[in-house]
Write a protein that holds these residues in place. Sequence first.
Motif, PDB file in Angstrom:
ATOM      1  N   PHE A 272      21.944  28.826  29.940  1.00 37.48           N
ATOM      2  CA  PHE A 272      20.891  29.474  29.792  1.00 37.48           C
ATOM      3  C   PHE A 272      21.148  30.571  28.704  1.00 37.48           C
ATOM      4  N   PRO A 273      22.189  31.452  28.945  1.00 37.00           N
ATOM      5  CA  PRO A 273      22.593  32.300  28.031  1.00 37.00           C
ATOM      6  C   PRO A 273      22.729  31.904  26.525  1.00 37.00           C
ATOM      7  N   PHE A 274      23.394  30.881  26.642  1.00 39.83           N
ATOM      8  CA  PHE A 274      23.434  30.057  25.262  1.00 39.83           C
ATOM      9  C   PHE A 274      22.204  29.996  24.564  1.00 39.83           C
ATOM     10  N   THR A 275      21.141  29.298  25.385  1.00 36.37           N
ATOM     11  CA  THR A 275      19.657  28.992  24.838  1.00 36.37           C
ATOM     12  C   THR A 275      18.932  30.347  24.600  1.00 36.37           C
ATOM     13  N   PHE A 276      19.230  31.225  25.242  1.00 38.74           N
ATOM     14  CA  PHE A 276      18.519  32.681  25.136  1.00 38.74           C
ATOM     15  C   PHE A 276      19.172  32.990  23.561  1.00 38.74           C
ATOM     16  N   PHE A 277      20.334  33.085  23.399  1.00 38.15           N
ATOM     17  CA  PHE A 277      21.016  33.548  22.341  1.00 38.15           C
ATOM     18  C   PHE A 277      20.497  32.836  20.952  1.00 38.15           C
ATOM     19  N   ALA A 278      20.597  31.419  21.203  1.00 34.15           N
ATOM     20  CA  ALA A 278      20.094  30.431  20.206  1.00 34.15           C
ATOM     21  C   ALA A 278      18.489  30.766  19.704  1.00 34.15           C
ATOM     22  N   GLY A 279      17.656  31.032  20.762  1.00 36.91           N
ATOM     23  CA  GLY A 279      16.423  31.432  20.622  1.00 36.91           C
ATOM     24  C   GLY A 279      16.284  32.728  19.835  1.00 36.91           C
ATOM     25  N   PHE A 280      17.267  33.868  20.233  1.00 35.30           N
ATOM     26  CA  PHE A 280      17.182  35.137  19.248  1.00 35.30           C
ATOM     27  C   PHE A 280      17.331  34.769  18.041  1.00 35.30           C
ATOM     28  N   LEU A 281      18.494  33.917  17.642  1.00 29.26           N
ATOM     29  CA  LEU A 281      18.889  33.678  16.121  1.00 29.26           C
ATOM     30  C   LEU A 281      18.057  33.183  15.624  1.00 29.26           C
ATOM     31  N   GLU A 282      17.231  31.960  16.030  1.00 32.35           N
ATOM     32  CA  GLU A 282      16.077  31.291  15.577  1.00 32.35           C
ATOM     33  C   GLU A 282      14.756  32.098  15.091  1.00 32.35           C
ATOM     34  N   GLY A 283      14.569  33.108  16.287  1.00 32.27           N
ATOM     35  CA  GLY A 283      13.648  34.111  15.928  1.00 32.27           C
ATOM     36  C   GLY A 283      13.739  35.094  14.785  1.00 32.27           C
ATOM     37  N   PHE A 284      14.874  35.545  14.960  1.00 33.16           N
ATOM     38  CA  PHE A 284      15.314  36.840  14.083  1.00 33.16           C
ATOM     39  C   PHE A 284      16.222  36.485  12.888  1.00 33.16           C
ATOM     40  N   ILE A 285      17.067  35.607  12.964  1.00 37.11           N
ATOM     41  CA  ILE A 285      18.047  35.548  11.947  1.00 37.11           C
ATOM     42  C   ILE A 285      17.963  34.216  11.015  1.00 37.11           C
ATOM     43  N   THR A 286      17.572  33.031  11.555  1.00 37.87           N
ATOM     44  CA  THR A 286      17.126  31.867  10.675  1.00 37.87           C
ATOM     45  C   THR A 286      16.398  32.170   9.774  1.00 37.87           C
ATOM     46  N   ARG A 287      15.416  32.757   9.867  1.00 36.66           N
ATOM     47  CA  ARG A 287      14.135  33.125   8.715  1.00 36.66           C
ATOM     48  C   ARG A 287      14.943  33.588   7.617  1.00 36.66           C
ATOM     49  N   TYR A 288      15.943  34.387   7.570  1.00 35.49           N
ATOM     50  CA  TYR A 288      16.501  34.970   6.458  1.00 35.49           C
ATOM     51  C   TYR A 288      17.757  34.288   6.034  1.00 35.49           C
ATOM     52  N   SER A 289      18.034  32.992   6.348  1.00 34.54           N
ATOM     53  CA  SER A 289      19.293  32.255   5.859  1.00 34.54           C
ATOM     54  C   SER A 289      19.502  31.845   4.340  1.00 34.54           C
ATOM     55  N   GLN A 290      18.176  31.867   3.857  1.00 30.60           N
ATOM     56  CA  GLN A 290      18.320  31.194   2.400  1.00 30.60           C
ATOM     57  C   GLN A 290      18.605  32.694   1.585  1.00 30.60           C
ATOM     58  N   GLU A 291      18.138  34.021   2.206  1.00 28.33           N
ATOM     59  CA  GLU A 291      18.471  35.242   1.339  1.00 28.33           C
ATOM     60  C   GLU A 291      19.871  35.764   1.744  1.00 28.33           C
TER      61      GLU A 291
END
Length: 330
Positions: free
Chosen positions: A267-286
């Motif tokens: 669960f902690p890994f799943t929560f952290f993955a969700g955080f990355l997808e919500g807050f970090i992935t959207r800026y991956s190309q920049e």
Amino acid sequence: MREVAFIKQNKEKWLSFETAIFNNDFKDPDELASQYIHLINDLSYAQTYYPKSKVITYLNQLAAKAFQKIYKTKREDTNRIVEFWKTEVPLIVYEYRKYIYLAFAIFTLFTAIGAISAANDGEFVRSILGDQYVDMTLENIENGNPVAVYKSGSNWGSFIGITINNLRVGIISFVLGVFGGLGTVWVLFKNCIMLGSFQYFFYEKEVFWESVRGIWIHGSMEIFAIVIEAGAGLILGASILFPGTHSRFTSFKQGAKTGVKILISTFPFTFFAGFLEGFITRYSQEMPKFLSVGIILITLGAISYYYLIYPFLVRKRIQNQMLTFSPVLA
């Protein structure tokens, strides 16, 4: 004494002790320690007179489980929650590692099938992902941002929605293990076919590395956790199909308890993955390439270490303590 007679003489005692260990049926820690000493004596005897016997392996494993029980019943100042992730889960993962490996093998096979199917059938990706999603992705590729889909929605909305969905997938994957593991395999099959065809689609459009830099920022932990959860489901299924010396119900209870602990550990890994997808992935190309690749390597390395390397280190530490406690456990 002949080996057959030795086993016949002690079989009931061993099975009774094993059942008590699995069912936490020792109210008195002193009783557990006393039974453990008897077990060690039997193991020592077997090692001396039947050095090539399979009974040595059985008694070694039973002694290890008993030692873990004694170790856990000691009064410690360590926080119980910390101890759960620090010692208990790694020991469980070590003991049931073959199911984790099997889950990874199934994951690899199904993902490859998804990619091969997409490579040989031009309409396969659309049949899996849907026309709307494929057309949207094609448009994003033309606009120079293959993973622009992750920019949709708000940060918090994406984080919460994605995390809840991933938790749901993991729980369903585990629970469906009750059907002899077939339900778990089915969930893994659907997700892996989608992943394989999805990644091949980007490869075919010559934006594979651009997609990797975006998708796997969160995908390293997200997908890895799903595979571990599938391993927990396989443990549940195996407890029903292969009860061993226990009744099927007793084996099922043990399998469910073990599987739930592994499931919770993800669960902690799943929560952290969700955080990355919500807050970090959207800026991956920049972001700079070294940063996106660095995040992928760190997240993948962290979860890989915890489930594939750390259990061996904990097991070695416990084994060293066992050797100190009783030198016959070589």
